[in-house]
Enzyme design. Structure first.
Site, PDB file in Angstrom:
ATOM      1  CG  ASN A   1      50.707 -13.472  -3.398  1.00  0.00           C
ATOM      2  OD1 ASN A   1      49.860 -12.596  -3.927  1.00  0.00           O
ATOM      3  ND2 ASN A   1      50.857 -14.292  -4.277  1.00  0.00           N
TER       4      ASN A   1
ATOM      5  NE  ARG B   1      -7.742  -3.191  -0.374  1.00  0.00           N
ATOM      6  CZ  ARG B   1      -7.800  -1.830  -0.003  1.00  0.00           C
ATOM      7  NH1 ARG B   1      -8.341  -0.868  -0.697  1.00  0.00           N
ATOM      8  NH2 ARG B   1      -8.038  -1.614   1.019  1.00  0.00           N
TER       9      ARG B   1
ATOM     10  CG  ASN C   1      -4.847   0.205   0.617  1.00  0.00           C
ATOM     11  OD1 ASN C   1      -5.015   0.099   1.793  1.00  0.00           O
ATOM     12  ND2 ASN C   1      -5.215   1.399   0.198  1.00  0.00           N
TER      13      ASN C   1
ATOM     14  CB  ALA D   1      45.555 -18.619  -9.362  1.00  0.00           C
TER      15      ALA D   1
ATOM     16  CB  ALA E   1      52.297 -24.924  -7.809  1.00  0.00           C
TER      17      ALA E   1
HETATM   18  C1  UD1 Z   1      -8.903   4.166   5.975  1.00  0.00           C
HETATM   19  C2  UD1 Z   1      -9.834   5.416   6.154  1.00  0.00           C
HETATM   20  C3  UD1 Z   1     -10.017   6.223   4.976  1.00  0.00           C
HETATM   21  C4  UD1 Z   1      -8.746   6.776   4.477  1.00  0.00           C
HETATM   22  C5  UD1 Z   1      -7.792   5.849   4.337  1.00  0.00           C
HETATM   23  C6  UD1 Z   1      -6.111   6.349   4.178  1.00  0.00           C
HETATM   24  C7  UD1 Z   1     -11.590   4.452   7.644  1.00  0.00           C
HETATM   25  C8  UD1 Z   1     -12.904   4.059   7.917  1.00  0.00           C
HETATM   26  N1  UD1 Z   1     -11.097   4.579   6.505  1.00  0.00           N
HETATM   27  O1  UD1 Z   1      -9.596   3.558   4.632  1.00  0.00           O
HETATM   28  O2  UD1 Z   1     -10.764   6.905   5.074  1.00  0.00           O
HETATM   29  O3  UD1 Z   1      -8.706   7.580   3.338  1.00  0.00           O
HETATM   30  O4  UD1 Z   1      -7.603   4.915   5.508  1.00  0.00           O
HETATM   31  O5  UD1 Z   1      -5.087   5.318   3.882  1.00  0.00           O
HETATM   32  O6  UD1 Z   1     -10.750   4.480   8.525  1.00  0.00           O
HETATM   33  N2  UD1 Z   1      -7.144  -1.815  10.860  1.00  0.00           N
HETATM   34  C9  UD1 Z   1      -7.208  -2.354  11.979  1.00  0.00           C
HETATM   35  N3  UD1 Z   1      -8.341  -2.879  12.330  1.00  0.00           N
HETATM   36  C10 UD1 Z   1      -9.528  -2.993  11.669  1.00  0.00           C
HETATM   37  C11 UD1 Z   1      -9.332  -2.418  10.264  1.00  0.00           C
HETATM   38  C12 UD1 Z   1      -8.109  -1.718   9.790  1.00  0.00           C
HETATM   39  O7  UD1 Z   1      -6.173  -2.234  12.883  1.00  0.00           O
HETATM   40  O8  UD1 Z   1     -10.065  -3.622  11.956  1.00  0.00           O
HETATM   41  C13 UD1 Z   1      -6.072  -1.027  10.392  1.00  0.00           C
HETATM   42  C14 UD1 Z   1      -5.207  -1.765   9.264  1.00  0.00           C
HETATM   43  O9  UD1 Z   1      -4.394  -2.614   9.497  1.00  0.00           O
HETATM   44  C15 UD1 Z   1      -4.614  -0.429   8.550  1.00  0.00           C
HETATM   45  C16 UD1 Z   1      -5.473   0.812   8.980  1.00  0.00           C
HETATM   46  O10 UD1 Z   1      -6.141   0.395   9.934  1.00  0.00           O
HETATM   47  O11 UD1 Z   1      -3.228  -0.218   8.965  1.00  0.00           O
HETATM   48  C17 UD1 Z   1      -6.398   1.239   7.905  1.00  0.00           C
HETATM   49  O12 UD1 Z   1      -7.245   0.216   7.419  1.00  0.00           O
HETATM   50  P1  UD1 Z   1      -7.468  -0.111   5.826  1.00  0.00           P
HETATM   51  O13 UD1 Z   1      -8.581  -1.158   5.874  1.00  0.00           O
HETATM   52  O14 UD1 Z   1      -6.356  -0.096   4.992  1.00  0.00           O
HETATM   53  O15 UD1 Z   1      -8.522   1.220   5.626  1.00  0.00           O
HETATM   54  P2  UD1 Z   1      -8.864   1.721   4.178  1.00  0.00           P
HETATM   55  O16 UD1 Z   1      -9.867   1.294   3.511  1.00  0.00           O
HETATM   56  O17 UD1 Z   1      -7.438   2.258   3.563  1.00  0.00           O
HETATM   57 CA    CA Z   2      -5.583   1.746   3.761  1.00  0.00          CA
END
Ligand code: UD1
Ligand code: CA
Length: 466
Positions: free
Chosen positions: A373, A14, A224, A376, A419
């Site tokens: 100094n 996103r 996000n 300019a 100058a």
């Molecule tokens: C996640 C939580 C949600 C919570 C929210 C808070 C889960 C299933 N959901 O949702 O309950 O309210 O965070 O911000 O955990 N990442 C990985 N590997 C992956 C997928 C994600 O390392 O395969 C990392 C992403 O880089 C990120 C974090 O995990 O830093 C969260 O992932 P994201 O996809 O943003 O989860 P949300 O949908 O926000």
């Molecule tokens: Ca997230």
């Protein structure tokens, strides 16, 4: 003892960016760096970062932190899958594991410390941070029984309309008993709307699990998209500016000012509107910066004024005046009581005390003594098209307006440059140097308006008739 793992493998679709999401910057630090700093506050025995999308870039950005272990998640199949990747690394690990989402950068250390404390004193299998939000959209919802034990966690995308009404959300900050978590991790399924392995399913497979509400909901903002990045930055700026005002700094129209979090300000500094302070910048007491200035990785001495100017990687000592419209860059060191004025660019230059460069000059790769100094429009011609060369100017020397100092060049002390001179050879102490064609005045010439050429006046016009 506790270990910390940070989930940082996601692409951040996103964000619509080539850059991995956790490398986007908030007030001068990446999201990941901020989460790592927060993690450091619980003195973890190990810090593990799970990388995947843009793994090279992410690893490079934290390469200076020797103690951080990188764990690769080749395919990003969800937060539960990400934590599964820790299993070979944490074999035999007996303590608690804190798991932090890499995209939740505003968490305060004291909140994390309190969560860990609750987890330990209650002997929970898992303790999660939650919040009650007016607008819970996008977050996973948390359902608890009357004893505040977590019974169910449902992702926003999997919620029924009734479940969406629940305002209690999962912040993405967890403490686990690792041995217990390791038992349930292999059992995760991906039969949900996103076909992902959810860490939240591991949470609800454990017991007892306790939810702790955060006091300040701003701390758990997840990034996000670019709108949330901007929101987080605004929150962070408000925190930073409130802290500086409490510490005795005047901010005039704070909303228009930006201060990154490595900046240091002494009491009785005044920051005027539209001023940006970045990187490792230090402003000493009594100085007034702005309006309209940008200072980056620089140190400004006491009682100095900087007006409508840009300063980077430089030092300005006490009681100097910079601007309006000066540009200092590339390791400039300005001494005490100097005046750098309108439309002056200084690059890689060292100026002694009480030296002035007041108008329309470029001084690059130069060393100027005390009380010099610069007239300019004086220019140091430091570049011959291939190499840069240095100019040295001794104490109390003066250059006339529009002089060009062709480097390499050394002017001694008490030298005066006439100058308009183009000075190509070095000059010893106590000399006047004139390096330009002598003025020629021819009497009796006038512009011929028919051809635009100045011609001698006809003899008859100049000698009266007898
Ligand atoms: C996640 C939580 C949600 C919570 C929210 C808070 C889960 C299933 N959901 O949702 O309950 O309210 O965070 O911000 O955990 N990442 C990985 N590997 C992956 C997928 C994600 O390392 O395969 C990392 C992403 O880089 C990120 C974090 O995990 O830093 C969260 O992932 P994201 O996809 O943003 O989860 P949300 O949908 O926000
Ligand atoms: Ca997230």
């Amino acid at each position: 003892m506790v270990a910390v793992a940070i989930l940082a493998a996601g692409r951040g679709t996103r964000m619509k960016s080539q850059l991995p999401k956790v490398l986007h910057s908030l007030s001068g630090r990446s999201l990941l760096e901020r989460v790592l700093n927060c993690a450091a506050s619980v003195q973890p025995s190990r810090r593990l970062v799970i990388v995947g999308f843009g793994a090279d870039q992410v690893s490079q950005s934290i390469a200076h932190l020797a103690d951080v272990e990188l764990v690769e998640q080749r395919e990003q199949l969800g937060t539960g899958h990400a934590v599964q990747q820790l299993m070979p690394h944490l074999q035999g690990f007996e303590d608690d594991l804190i798991v932090l989402n890499g995209d939740v950068p505003l968490l305060r250390p004291k909140t994390l410390q309190a969560l860990l404390e609750t987890h330990k004193t209650n002997g929970n299998a898992a303790t999660i941070l939650t919040a009650q939000l007016d607008d819970p959209k996008g977050y996973g919802r948390v359902f608890c029984d009357s004893a505040n034990r977590v019974t169910q966690m449902v992702e926003d995308k999997d919620c029924s309309p009734e479940q969406k009404q629940n305002r209690r959300i999962n912040a993405g900050i967890y403490c686990f008993n690792w041995a217990k978590l390791a038992q349930v991790l292999p059992t995760l399924q991906n039969n949900n709307n996103q076909q992902e392995y959810y860490l939240t399913d591991a949470v609800t497979a454990l017991s007892p699990v306790m939810a702790v509400d955060v006091e300040d909901c701003q701390e758990i903002l997840g990034i996000n998209d670019r709108q949330q990045l901007a929101d987080a930055d605004r929150i962070l700026q408000t925190r930073i500016k409130q802290d500086w005002m409490k510490a005795g700094v005047t901010l005039v129209d704070p909303d228009s000012i930006r201060i990154e979090d490595e900046v240091r300000l002494e009491p009785d500094v005044i920051i005027e509107p539209q001023t940006h302070l970045r990187g490792k910048t230090l402003i000493r007491s009594g100085s007034r910066i702005g309006p309209g200035s940008l200072i980056e990785n620089s140190e400004i001495g006491e009682n100095t004024i900087v007006l409508f100017s840009v300063i980077s990687d430089s030092v300005v000592q006490a009681t100097s005046r910079i601007g309006p419209y000066s540009h200092l860059r590339g390791h400039v060191d300005v001494g005490q009581g100097c005046r750098i004025g309108n439309f002056v660019e200084l690059k890689n230059a060292r100026l002694g005390d009480r030296t002035n460069v007041a108008h329309l000059s470029y001084i690059g790769d130069a060393t100027l003594g005390n009380r010099v100094n610069i007239g300019a429009g004086t220019i140091t011609a430091n570049y011959d098209g291939v190499q840069k060369h240095r100019t040295e100017i001794g104490d109390r020397s003066k250059t006339g307006s529009n002089s060009v100092l062709v480097a390499p060049l050394k002017l001694g002390a008490d030298v005066t440059v006439a100058a308009g001179s183009v000075v190509t050879d070095s000059v010893p102490d106590d000399c006047l140097v004139v390096a330009r064609a002598r003025q020629v005045v021819k009497p009796g010439w006038r512009l011929n308006r028919s051809n635009g050429v100045s011609e001698p006046l006809p003899k008859s016009n100049s000698s009266p008739e007898a």
